[in-house]
Write an enzyme that holds these catalytic residues in place. Sequence first.
Site, short mmCIF file in Angstrom:
data_model
loop_
_atom_site.label_atom_id
_atom_site.label_comp_id
_atom_site.label_asym_id
_atom_site.label_seq_id
_atom_site.Cartn_x
_atom_site.Cartn_y
_atom_site.Cartn_z
N ASP A 68 0.82 -1.21 0.00
CA ASP A 68 0.00 0.00 0.00
C ASP A 68 0.86 1.26 0.00
O ASP A 68 0.54 2.25 -0.67
CB ASP A 68 -0.92 0.00 1.22
CG ASP A 68 -2.04 -1.01 1.10
OD1 ASP A 68 -2.30 -1.49 -0.01
OD2 ASP A 68 -2.66 -1.32 2.14
N GLY A 69 1.95 1.24 0.77
CA GLY A 69 2.81 2.42 0.84
C GLY A 69 3.41 2.78 -0.50
O GLY A 69 3.52 3.96 -0.85
N ASP A 167 -3.39 15.63 21.37
CA ASP A 167 -2.20 15.14 20.66
C ASP A 167 -2.18 15.56 19.20
O ASP A 167 -1.15 15.44 18.53
CB ASP A 167 -2.12 13.62 20.75
CG ASP A 167 -1.68 13.15 22.14
OD1 ASP A 167 -1.37 14.01 22.98
OD2 ASP A 167 -1.66 11.93 22.37
N THR A 178 -9.83 4.28 6.66
CA THR A 178 -9.54 3.00 7.30
C THR A 178 -8.09 2.90 7.77
O THR A 178 -7.64 1.83 8.16
CB THR A 178 -9.84 1.82 6.35
OG1 THR A 178 -9.24 2.09 5.08
CG2 THR A 178 -11.34 1.64 6.16
N ALA A 179 -7.37 4.03 7.75
CA ALA A 179 -5.98 4.05 8.21
C ALA A 179 -5.92 4.63 9.63
O ALA A 179 -6.64 4.17 10.53
CB ALA A 179 -5.12 4.84 7.23
N LEU A 182 -9.21 5.48 11.50
CA LEU A 182 -9.96 4.39 12.11
C LEU A 182 -9.40 4.03 13.48
O LEU A 182 -10.14 3.77 14.44
CB LEU A 182 -9.94 3.17 11.19
CG LEU A 182 -10.75 1.95 11.65
CD1 LEU A 182 -12.23 2.28 11.73
CD2 LEU A 182 -10.53 0.78 10.69
#
Length: 281
Positions: A68-69, A167, A178-179, A182
Amino acid sequence: MKLETAGVLFKPNSKNLISNYLEILNTLKQNNINYILETNSANTIDKEGLEFIKLCERSDFLLCVGGDGTLISTARKAYNFDIPILGINFGKLGFLIDIDQNQFDGFLKKIKKGEFRIDERLMLKLQIENKTYYSFNDIVLCKKSMRGLVDIDATINDKRFNHYRGDGVIVSTPTGSTAYNLSCGGPVIYPLGRGIVVTPISAHSLTQRPVVLPEVFNIKFKSVGEEDIKIIIDGQTSLQLARGEQISISQASKKAKLIHRCEFNYFDILSQKLRWGDYDK
């Protein structure tokens, strides 16, 4: 749309996959699809290649071999070329890619017959001072160290929206929902949907909640606390935001284009990768 020439990019620093890369190139050749190697990828297998810009100009699509990256990095770099991207998964998660090497030959045959689809994914544009950056997944504003809190004022279309103290905050595309979003309690958004997700990170307030905004909004974030802020784009590019400085985030004018099988089902991916809807019987 005909896909006759592939611009090929391999996962960086992955000489352990050379034999797989050679097999993939051979599969392209067997299916009468021309290919051009990107310079760094070509060096991996001791061949000649082209710089990325020329590669995009001479290719019908980009073939991104990795995880994915690798695909996210390619989509950001290819933003100005409006070129579709096909991924072959050699990563750990493979959330964005539905093709592995074993399925590649069969899918190429379908591509030759026009049996594929191209999904368009919303991207984000970040402007800081006179520079512009693009994001496929998310833009994170966070504190630089474990100590202290960050204070961020947020406006929408130049009207007060919120103040974030904690933060940090995540600004996500539907695809990026979804990263990190999520993990911080943000909602899952269908990747072909619209909207920009803004999710606080460990907010120092019980009233701060994630919110989904229309994609037409222009959101500005200003650092107003004592702590400097780090900006992280797709987990790959890092910038700094000092006290009093401001950034603008909006939808990009172009979308990323991902090549998928016609039968690709997003909810199957959610189930397989994130155990969506799973329960103990």
